[in-house]
Structure formats: structure tokens, C-alpha cells
Design a protein around this motif. Structure first.
Motif, PDB file in Angstrom:
ATOM      1  N   SER A  83     -27.667   1.392  -2.742  1.00  0.00           N
ATOM      2  CA  SER A  83     -27.751   2.198  -3.808  1.00  0.00           C
ATOM      3  C   SER A  83     -26.629   2.582  -4.438  1.00  0.00           C
ATOM      4  O   SER A  83     -25.704   3.277  -3.523  1.00  0.00           O
ATOM      5  CB  SER A  83     -28.759   3.450  -3.547  1.00  0.00           C
ATOM      6  OG  SER A  83     -28.886   4.036  -4.611  1.00  0.00           O
ATOM      7  N   ARG A  95     -23.523   7.360  -9.026  1.00  0.00           N
ATOM      8  CA  ARG A  95     -24.527   8.044  -9.701  1.00  0.00           C
ATOM      9  C   ARG A  95     -25.213   6.750 -10.803  1.00  0.00           C
ATOM     10  O   ARG A  95     -24.614   5.759 -10.712  1.00  0.00           O
ATOM     11  CB  ARG A  95     -23.936   9.005 -10.493  1.00  0.00           C
ATOM     12  CG  ARG A  95     -22.926   8.404 -11.704  1.00  0.00           C
ATOM     13  CD  ARG A  95     -22.633   9.507 -12.809  1.00  0.00           C
ATOM     14  NE  ARG A  95     -21.203   9.270 -13.423  1.00  0.00           N
ATOM     15  CZ  ARG A  95     -20.285   9.847 -13.086  1.00  0.00           C
ATOM     16  NH1 ARG A  95     -20.122  10.678 -12.314  1.00  0.00           N
ATOM     17  NH2 ARG A  95     -19.146   9.644 -13.877  1.00  0.00           N
ATOM     18  N   ARG A  96     -26.197   7.230 -11.212  1.00  0.00           N
ATOM     19  CA  ARG A  96     -27.110   6.025 -12.036  1.00  0.00           C
ATOM     20  C   ARG A  96     -26.085   5.541 -13.213  1.00  0.00           C
ATOM     21  O   ARG A  96     -25.538   6.327 -13.899  1.00  0.00           O
ATOM     22  CB  ARG A  96     -28.352   6.488 -12.474  1.00  0.00           C
ATOM     23  CG  ARG A  96     -29.060   5.338 -13.074  1.00  0.00           C
ATOM     24  CD  ARG A  96     -30.498   6.091 -13.482  1.00  0.00           C
ATOM     25  NE  ARG A  96     -31.206   5.269 -14.180  1.00  0.00           N
ATOM     26  CZ  ARG A  96     -31.942   4.224 -13.635  1.00  0.00           C
ATOM     27  NH1 ARG A  96     -32.167   4.061 -12.630  1.00  0.00           N
ATOM     28  NH2 ARG A  96     -32.657   3.565 -14.359  1.00  0.00           N
ATOM     29  N   GLU A 100     -26.794   4.631  -7.003  1.00  0.00           N
ATOM     30  CA  GLU A 100     -27.003   6.089  -7.263  1.00  0.00           C
ATOM     31  C   GLU A 100     -26.709   7.092  -6.172  1.00  0.00           C
ATOM     32  O   GLU A 100     -26.150   8.229  -6.191  1.00  0.00           O
ATOM     33  CB  GLU A 100     -28.403   6.181  -7.669  1.00  0.00           C
ATOM     34  CG  GLU A 100     -28.948   7.670  -8.175  1.00  0.00           C
ATOM     35  CD  GLU A 100     -30.362   7.953  -9.149  1.00  0.00           C
ATOM     36  OE1 GLU A 100     -30.671   8.810  -9.368  1.00  0.00           O
ATOM     37  OE2 GLU A 100     -30.826   6.568  -9.037  1.00  0.00           O
ATOM     38  N   HIS A 105     -37.135   6.845 -11.632  1.00  0.00           N
ATOM     39  CA  HIS A 105     -35.501   6.555 -11.646  1.00  0.00           C
ATOM     40  C   HIS A 105     -34.743   6.571 -10.278  1.00  0.00           C
ATOM     41  O   HIS A 105     -34.081   5.630  -9.908  1.00  0.00           O
ATOM     42  CB  HIS A 105     -34.708   7.281 -12.820  1.00  0.00           C
ATOM     43  CG  HIS A 105     -34.960   7.247 -14.135  1.00  0.00           C
ATOM     44  ND1 HIS A 105     -34.556   7.836 -15.290  1.00  0.00           N
ATOM     45  CD2 HIS A 105     -35.746   6.003 -14.710  1.00  0.00           C
ATOM     46  CE1 HIS A 105     -34.891   7.294 -16.203  1.00  0.00           C
ATOM     47  NE2 HIS A 105     -35.471   6.175 -16.203  1.00  0.00           N
ATOM     48  N   LYS A 106     -35.358   7.589  -9.762  1.00  0.00           N
ATOM     49  CA  LYS A 106     -34.729   7.716  -8.333  1.00  0.00           C
ATOM     50  C   LYS A 106     -35.152   6.383  -7.417  1.00  0.00           C
ATOM     51  O   LYS A 106     -34.311   6.045  -6.479  1.00  0.00           O
ATOM     52  CB  LYS A 106     -35.306   8.810  -7.619  1.00  0.00           C
ATOM     53  CG  LYS A 106     -34.674  10.151  -8.066  1.00  0.00           C
ATOM     54  CD  LYS A 106     -35.367  11.417  -7.426  1.00  0.00           C
ATOM     55  CE  LYS A 106     -35.007  12.613  -8.005  1.00  0.00           C
ATOM     56  NZ  LYS A 106     -35.378  13.786  -7.426  1.00  0.00           N
TER      57      LYS A 106
END
Length: 675
Positions: free
Chosen positions: A627, A633-634, A629, A499-500
Motif C-alpha cells: 500500500s 499517501r494516496r 497510502e 478510498h481506504k
């Protein structure tokens, strides 16, 4: 960074490559007659590490490498064979060698006696007689120093590799009395001289040198980049005469480098030399270059959009120049990104050792099949995949594959098979780890999850939901904790790490047939070819590689689904529709507008089709991925963000994430829960 530190860094980078190649070859060794070419390459890997270690004063590494290469040199002789214990001995000695290299790299001392047991095994294998004979021979050689004449002519490729002949000549001075004479006969006239050729050469007279090997050790790293002739002298008359005034070097006392008496003394007199085709560059430098090019693309896009609005059709030449600038910028970006792309072979090559060690520990026979090793992925992603893939392969061997007796009873071959494959699809990389083992038992998985309090006993779960329970923290089907499994952290770590990277992991299993894990990851973390769309007044970016076609649906093609939602019938195929504005919580002025809008049919990573309902297509555009995330955040359904030419930040939609959102819920419930 000073010059010596740079050389040290290069040495350890070369050690990493040599050790990697060593392990690949060593794992394929088997008892019996040896392959001289394979064993010769293994020997050269150890010998190269020893030579570099000696230059930097890593004495323990040199001592161990010397005994190890002596054993390997004996093993590569004509008619030699490997005993049943030799392959394991070579692999395990390679582990000790890697440990000593790692300690040297970190500036630490290895634990006292770390290599002692392995040295004893190697010496026992060589036999005491061999060691004593070598000691006698070395003593005789040391007791009788000799005189040599050396002819040294560098090729152009030696200079291309940034090697300095002056440093080699200085090193010769430490072997004994030394007189160096330049040879000027081969130097062309000024009109004919070429900056690409190697014209200089030298004749070196050495007095009182212990062995010829001591001379060859100095030229070891450039022996393929020069013409080298070493002749033993009996009288002064043997020294080639030259009318050119000689440069007499100052004599320095020094001991000869560690040598291997068994080393072959033959050197090719003329070899075809290729040009240097690669260089090493720090990844940080490439990252900074990628970031700079990304910012350049954003600035160019913003400038192009603002200037284009001011120019009319009468300025067609200016518009063409702007388009040419955009094309060149894109080519620059693609070229920079290609530098970061590397094949997965370097990563995949680590896992035969993992399979071999773990299968031996568990008493299972396992074959590892590798496919798609040439698939190229961003270097950053490759570095982050090692731990997740190791966890998954260990899980397949420990939990997935049955014991040999159980496999035979089930009508399967005694040897289990694990497949590690990679392929590109829709601008993403798919990596699969599969086995032909027992598969996941849904009832057992659910019972374990209930027992550990991960789910409620009365909770109703589908088959996919039950399979995904193995990724929950604390879940494990192992009955006891061991050094292989049982703590319930492996698969949770896998999902977290994937996920990262902006990817996802899924599992498919059939009882008695096996289990397959699929990692879906972006090819690169920097750029994306996208399609700009508008929904409910907002602009979004769709990955262009995932788009199959765009359809303007007729009323007769739309069907309502019981419980809510719609599907689209296209050429006999039924495709689920996902209104982008609804799943992202946007309020549309006319709820029925999507029935008159566009449907962008996209393919998910698993090959399924989904129709995203939007209001308008705005055009294709390459964007720089930022990004979400990292900076926020996701969020489910969002793969990242991009800064467009108008300076606004836009969301890059995740096709699989959007397709997974339940559109039968309220418009904002799912998105609000993620955000």
C-alpha cells in the motif's frame, strides 16, 4: 490463551453464525401456517445458544433463551400457526438475544431489565395456563428422580472434532450416583485395529437422575457424532452385565442443567458421519501467513533474476529447476490467498433486515433483490464494506424511493425496488446499489451545494460533477435532520472508506428512473498479476486483467483532438490515448517518441477503453501489492507499489485513475498536485 478462553471464543463464533442464520429465517416468516422445518431450525439456533451459555454460566442469557425456545417449540408443533404479531415478535426477541450474547462476549452486564419487556410479551403469548402447567410438570419430574442405563459409543468423527469422551463421562457424574463400565467386546485385535475408527464404548449406570433430558443435554453437542441409547431402569436386573471390571466414579453432587421438557427424546441409532471439512483460524494468523508468503515471493523473484543472469544456455537444467521453483511458489501463494477469500453472502444477508426496519419506519414498501452473493472477495475487504453499503441502502430508501402515493401517481408500482449486486471484472469487484426511485435532480443538487457553500454560484459543472457533489462533506438534500438522514455525513463516509480500500465509488442517475451507485474494489489487497512496462526510462506495473490488446500504431491511425491530446482509430473504434510519461510527470528525451511507441489498450471498470502509451513491454509478472497510502499517501493514478526482482520499488498504475487525469494540462501539474 488458556483452554477455557479458547472454548469461550469458539462458543461466541458459533453464536454469531447461529444468530445470522436465525435472522435470515426469521425475516422470511409470515402469519399463517408455519413451515415446521424452518421453525425447527430457528428453534435449534436458540437452543444451541442456550446450551452453550449454560456451560459458561451466562445465567441471564440462559433464562431468556429458555422462555424464547419454549415459545418457538410451541410454534413448531403440528397444526400451529403464527398470528399477525408473531413474526415481528420473533425478530425482536432475536435482537434481545443478540444483545445478551454481545454483552456476555464483552464481559459486561446488559442494562437492568433489558429483556424484561420482551419476556413479558413472550409469556403473554404463551399464556399463563401453559406456564403453570409447565411448572407443575417440572415439579413432578423433580420430585421423582429415576435410574437410567446409558450406552455411549463415539464415532470416529467425534474424535476428529477434538471432543473428549472423558469430559462427557465426568459430566454424567454430576447428575447422581454413577458407575461406568467400559465395553471391550467391540475392540479388534492388535493386527486389525485402525487408528481412524472409534472402537471404545461404555455402559453407564445412573441413579437418582431428575430427567432423561438432563442426560441428553450433556451429549447435545455430540449427539450426531455418537451412538447413544438411554434406558429407564426399574430394577437392578435391567442393567446390562459385563464381565469387564468396572470403574466406579467418585460421586459428586450437582444440579441438572436447564432443560426443556418438550424436547424430543428420539435419537438415531446409526447415522452416516461425514468427515470434518473446515476449521476456524484467527484472521491475524492468516494475515501473517500471507505476509510471509509475499516476502517469500519477493525473495524468490530477486534470487531468480540474479541467478538467471549468471546461467547460460548450457545450464538449461538449472534454469528449468528455477522455473519449477517459481511455479511452486506461485501455487503456494495462490493457495494461501484462497484461504482469505470468502463469498459476499455473509455480508449481503445483513441487509434484508436493514431494508425491512427502515421501510417500516418510513412507511414505504420496498423489495430488496440480491445478486452475485457467491462472488468471493478478500475477507479484509468484506469486513470494511458493511458500513458503506448500509449508508447507501439507507440513502436509496430515504432519498431515492418516493412515497407509495407519489410512485402510483408517476405510473410506477407502489412497491419500490432496491438491487444489490456483485460481479468480478478486470480483476476487481464491482458492487452496485441501485433503486427505481426519483433519481437525482441536477438543479436541486447544485442549488443545495451552492446554498451550503460547497461550490461557487458561478462555477460551471458538468452532469457528472454535479452528481458527485453528493459525496462532499456536509451535503444533504434532506429538509430536516432525523435519525435516518439530514446531517450530510453518510455519503462522504462511503467515499472515504472505499478510498481506504484502494477503490472508488461513482454514481449514475436519471431523473424519474432511479439512481445507481457503483463501488469498484480490488479482489484482494495482497497480490496482482501484472504486465511490466517502461515509459521514459521508468518501469511500471499494469494490472494484467485490464489489458485487452497491444497495438503498434501507424501514423494514419493517430488523430489530433482539438484542445490537445490524441486518439487512436482501431477497427472503426476511436480510443483516447494517455501518454503514461506525461501524466506521471516524467521528462521524455523525445516528445514525439510516443507516436512510435506501443499503445496498451485497457478497459476501465465501467467498460470504456483507454490507450496507455508506453515505450516497451517487459513481460508478465505476479507482484506483491504494497500500500502506498499506508506508507506515504494516496496519489491519483497509482493503485499501489510492488518490489520487483531487482529490489526496486515500482508503481502499480490505476487504469481508471490514469484515464481520468486531464492530459491537456501541463505534464506535471496533475501529478504534482496529487503527490
Amino acid at each position: 490463551m488458556n483452554e477455557l478462553e479458547q472454548f469461550r471464543k469458539t462458543f461466541f463464533e458459533e453464536c454469531e453464525e447461529l444468530l445470522q442464520r436465525f435472522e435470515q429465517l426469521a425475516l422470511d416468516l409470515s402469519p399463517g401456517p408455519i413451515d415446521r422445518e424452518v421453525m425447527g431450525e430457528i428453534f435449534r439456533s436458540v437452543h444451541s445458544i442456550k446450551a452453550g451459555a449454560g456451560a459458561f454460566g451466562f445465567h441471564r442469557l440462559v433464562a431468556f433463551s429458555h422462555d424464547f425456545e419454549t415459545f418457538l417449540d410451541q410454534a413448531r408443533q403440528d397444526g400451529a400457526t403464527l398470528t399477525p404479531s408473531d413474526p415481528a415478535l420473533i425478530v425482536q426477541a432475536g435482537d434481545i438475544l443478540a444483545d445478551l450474547v454481545a454483552c456476555a462476549r464483552q464481559g459486561d452486564d446488559a442494562p437492568e431489565g433489558h429483556e424484561t419487556q420482551m419476556l413479558t410479551r413472550i409469556q403473554d403469548r404463551l399464556g399463563r395456563e401453559t406456564s403453570e402447567a409447565a411448572d407443575v410438570e417440572a415439579a413432578e419430574i423433580k420430585a421423582a428422580p429415576r435410574d437410567f442405563c446409558v450406552r455411549f459409543k463415539p464415532f470416529a468423527s467425534l474424535y476428529d472434532c477434538a471432543n473428549e469422551p472423558q469430559l462427557l463421562l465426568r459430566a454424567l457424574e454430576g447428575l447422581g450416583a454413577c458407575r461406568i463400565t467400559p465395553v471391550l467386546d467391540d475392540i479388534p485385535t492388535l493386527d486389525d485395529i485402525s487408528g481412524e475408527g472409534g472402537h471404545l464404548s461404555w455402559t453407564i449406570e445412573l441413579r437418582g437422575v431428575e430427567t432423561e433430558d438432563a442426560i441428553r443435554e450433556i451429549f447435545e453437542f455430540v449427539e450426531d457424532e455418537c451412538e447413544l441409547t438411554i434406558t429407564a431402569l426399574e430394577t437392578d436386573a435391567d442393567v446390562p452385565q459385563n464381565d469387564t471390571p468396572a470403574r466406579v466414579s467418585a460421586i459428586e453432587t450437582g444440579s441438572a442443567p436447564d432443560v426443556s421438557p418438550e424436547r424430543s427424546l428420539s435419537t438415531p441409532q446409526s447415522v452416516n458421519r461425514g468427515q470434518v471439512t473446515s476449521i476456524r483460524v484467527d484472521l491475524d494468523r492468516i494475515d501473517r501467513l500471507v505476509d510471509m508468503v509475499g516476502e517469500l515471493v519477493i525473495a524468490q523473484s530477486m534470487a531468480l533474476e540474479s541467478i538467471s543472469q549468471e546461467l547460460g544456455i548450457g545450464n538449461i537444467r538449472h534454469l528449468q529447476n528455477l522455473e519449477d521453483l517459481a511455479l511452486r511458489t506461485r501455487q503456494l501463494q495462490e493457495g494461501v490467498m484462497a484461504v482469505r477469500m470468502q463469498p459476499l453472502k455473509a455480508l449481503f444477508s445483513r441487509f434484508p433486515r436493514v431494508v425491512r426496519d427502515l421501510s417500516g419506519k418510513l412507511g414505504k414498501s420496498v423489495e430488496l433483490v440480491l445478486e452475485g452473493e457467491a462472488t468471493e472477495v478478500d475477507k479484509t475487504i468484506i469486513e470494511e464494506l458493511s458500513d458503506p453499503l448500509t449508508h447507501m441502502i439507507r440513502n436509496c430508501i430515504d432519498h431515492g424511493l418516493e412515497d407509495p402515493s407519489a410512485r402510483v401517481a408517476a405510473g410506477k408500482p407502489e412497491q419500490g425496488t432496491i438491487r444489490l449486486t456483485a460481479e468480478q471484472r478486470n480483476g476487481r469487484i464491482l458492487i452496485r446499489v441501485s433503486d427505481d426511485g426519483r433519481g437525482l435532480d441536477p438543479d436541486k443538487v447544485l442549488a443545495k451545494a451552492v446554498e451550503k457553500g460547497l461550490v461557487s454560484p458561478d462555477e460551471e459543472l458538468g452532469s457528472d460533477d454535479i452528481e458527485n457533489l453528493i459525496f462532499m462533506p456536509g451535503f444533504s438534500t434532506a429538509s430536516s435532520v432525523s435519525d435516518v438522514s439530514g446531517r450530510g455525513v453518510g455519503m462522504d463516509v462511503v467515499r472515504s472508506n472505499i478510498h481506504k480500500l484502494g477503490g472508488r465509488v461513482s454514481v449514475e442517475s436519471r431523473v424519474g428512473k432511479g439512481t445507481s451507485f457503483t463501488l469498484a474494489l480490488p479482489l484482494t489487497l495482497a497480490v496482482l498479476d501484472g504486465m511490466l512496462v517502461k515509459a521514459a526510462g521508468e518501469k511500471y506495473v499494469l494490472p494484467l486483467s485490464a489489458i485487452i490488446e497491444t497495438v503498434c500504431p501507424e501514423p494514419g491511425q493517430l488523430r489530433e483532438v482539438p484542445g490537445g491530446g490524441q486518439v487512436l482509430a482501431v477497427r472503426g473504434e476511436v480510443i483516447r490515448l494517455v501518454p503514461v510519461d506525461q501524466v506521471l510527470g516524467q521528462n521524455h528525451e523525445n516528445p514525439d517518441t510516443h507516436q512510435r511507441g506501443l499503445v496498451v489498450i485497457c478497459e476501465t471498470e465501467m467498460g470504456r477503453k483507454t490507450g496507455l502509451v508506453v515505450d516497451e513491454l517487459l513481460g508478465q509478472q505476479q507482484v506483491v501489492i504494497k500500500s502506498l497510502e499506508t506508507n506515504y499517501r494516496r496519489i491519483s493514478g497509482v493503485a499501489g507499489t510492488a518490489i520487483l526482482g531487482d529490489g526496486r520499488v515500482r508503481l502499480i498504475l490505476d487504469i481508471d485513475g490514469i484515464a481520468a487525469i486531464d492530459t491537456t494540462r501541463s505534464e506535471t501539474e496533475e501529478f504534482a498536485r496529487s503527490a
